[in-house]
Design an enzyme around this catalytic site. Structure first.
Site, PDB file in Angstrom:
ATOM      1  N   ALA A 156     -16.150  21.096 -32.006  1.00 58.35           N
ATOM      2  CA  ALA A 156     -15.655  22.303 -32.678  1.00 58.35           C
ATOM      3  C   ALA A 156     -16.528  23.526 -32.420  1.00 58.35           C
ATOM      4  CB  ALA A 156     -15.536  22.042 -34.181  1.00 58.35           C
ATOM      5  N   LYS A 176     -11.952  26.443 -46.614  1.00 55.67           N
ATOM      6  CA  LYS A 176     -12.444  25.093 -46.348  1.00 55.67           C
ATOM      7  C   LYS A 176     -11.347  24.043 -46.499  1.00 55.67           C
ATOM      8  CE  LYS A 176     -16.738  24.124 -46.987  1.00 55.67           C
ATOM      9  NZ  LYS A 176     -17.256  24.553 -45.682  1.00 55.67           N
ATOM     10  N   ALA A 187      -7.628  33.771 -45.536  1.00 57.52           N
ATOM     11  CA  ALA A 187      -7.586  34.489 -44.271  1.00 57.52           C
ATOM     12  C   ALA A 187      -9.025  34.854 -43.912  1.00 57.52           C
ATOM     13  CB  ALA A 187      -6.731  35.748 -44.393  1.00 57.52           C
ATOM     14  N   ASP A 188      -9.468  34.458 -42.714  1.00 59.78           N
ATOM     15  CA  ASP A 188     -10.807  34.807 -42.233  1.00 59.78           C
ATOM     16  C   ASP A 188     -10.731  36.123 -41.473  1.00 59.78           C
ATOM     17  OD1 ASP A 188     -11.804  32.476 -43.273  1.00 59.78           O
ATOM     18  OD2 ASP A 188     -11.971  31.434 -41.348  1.00 59.78           O
ATOM     19  N   ASP A 212     -16.306  21.801 -41.650  1.00 54.68           N
ATOM     20  CA  ASP A 212     -14.997  21.364 -42.148  1.00 54.68           C
ATOM     21  C   ASP A 212     -14.359  20.360 -41.193  1.00 54.68           C
ATOM     22  OD1 ASP A 212     -15.272  23.117 -44.314  1.00 54.68           O
ATOM     23  OD2 ASP A 212     -14.414  24.767 -43.163  1.00 54.68           O
ATOM     24  N   GLY A 227     -26.362  19.856 -38.210  1.00 51.27           N
ATOM     25  CA  GLY A 227     -26.038  20.729 -37.084  1.00 51.27           C
ATOM     26  C   GLY A 227     -26.227  20.017 -35.765  1.00 51.27           C
ATOM     27  N   THR A 286     -25.271  16.648 -43.076  1.00 51.25           N
ATOM     28  CA  THR A 286     -25.033  17.168 -41.730  1.00 51.25           C
ATOM     29  C   THR A 286     -26.231  18.017 -41.315  1.00 51.25           C
ATOM     30  OG1 THR A 286     -23.832  19.090 -42.597  1.00 51.25           O
ATOM     31  CG2 THR A 286     -22.536  17.149 -42.023  1.00 51.25           C
TER      32      THR A 286
END
Length: 309
Positions: free
Chosen positions: A290, A50, A22-23, A260, A228, A226
């Protein structure tokens, strides 16, 4: 080859073995310095972790997806199961109980940057025995994606237990020392700049173009870094290629979960038969989409939204 037809061996395009949290998110004008208190926005509770992020992101794109994870027998666990099922994820292998559901405490500043503290909870109780008990599920997946918000022994057991033609994607987040047998199975190892520096240590150098070949030397079959807003770097040991894939220009509102979404999209397209460069080019567009909406799972795009970018 783009083989989209279901077959008996591979009922799933993607199996995610990982965390479900849970975020708990608070917006702040700026993140507090040590010893400082700042006021924030109202607390918002979102499904995250994740593993759960990746399985939901892939399902939203249209992948046949399953999740192997552990949640608590509590409200947060029920929220996570409900959101996975609503997205079309097969949750039959999600185990319930043993500890409270994991929680991530997240602060987000006006630029969209975030700081996160994770209490693993039930994620820390996902064991190698749980993976062995799910052997038919591992065999039924074209691609398995793992991260490091679950015990490293469980990740290693996933590597050992996967099918002979099942591809493994690892995002080593949060970064930790990775056993050689796990590194050797990665195809690809997906890292951001922070994770790449951690793995390579003091001799990493300054340029991601140096990091990718250096990471390949450690044993993975391929590497994706990655970057960004700058896109991603893709290196493949089989071809010797190093490609920089540029991201579409977008206005970033919230970067939470974008990595993710990227990894899920990459893993799905590899399972469909895309080569690494094709899959990463698609994943860069998914990651860009996203960051244009707030939240983690709420921001993950459908295939139509990616195509519109």
């Amino acid at each position: 080859m783009h083989d989209n037809a279901p077959d008996d061996r591979h009922r799933y395009d993607l199996l995610v073995v990982g965390s479900a949290n849970a975020d708990l998110v608070i917006g702040v004008e700026r993140r507090p310095a040590p010893g400082e208190t700042v006021l924030g926005s109202d607390l918002a509770v979102h499904p995250g972790g994740k593993g759960a992020n990746q399985s939901l992101a892939a399902a939203r794109l249209g992948a046949r997806t399953a999740l192997l994870a552990r949640v608590g027998d509590d409200d947060h666990g029920r929220l996570l199961l409900e959101t996975q099922r609503a997205a079309g994820v097969d949750t039959d292998a999600v185990l319930v109980g043993g500890a409270p559901t994991g929680v991530a405490l997240i602060t987000v500043d006006p630029s969209g940057d975030n700081s996160i503290v994770v209490s693993p909870g039930a994620n820390g109780r996902l064991t190698p025995e749980d993976v062995r008990a799910a052997a038919p599920l591992l065999a039924a997946a074209r691609v398995i994606s793992v991260q490091l918000e679950i015990p490293l022994a469980t990740v290693a057991e996933t590597v050992r237990g996967r099918g002979p033609d099942t591809r493994l994607v690892l995002n080593p987040s949060p970064p930790a020392p990775i056993p050689d047998e796990v590194l050797a199975a990665c195809d690809p190892l997906v890292v951001n700049e922070h994770e790449a520096r951690y793995i390579l240590g003091d001799g990493a150098g300054e340029s991601p173009h140096d990091w990718a070949p250096a990471l390949l030397v450690l044993g993975p079959r391929s590497v994706v870094i990655t970057l960004g807003a700058a896109g991603a770097l893709v290196a493949d040991s089989r071809t010797g290629s190093l490609d920089h894939l540029v991201s579409p220009k977008v206005e970033a509102l919230d970067t939470t979960g974008a990595g993710d979404a990227f990894t899920a999209a990459l893993a799905w397209r590899l399972g469909r038969g895309d080569d690494l460069r094709e899959a990463a080019a698609f994943a860069v567009r998914v990651g860009a989409a996203a960051v244009t909406a707030r939240g983690a799972q709420e921001s993950f795009p459908t295939l139509e939204e990616v195509d519109a970018l």
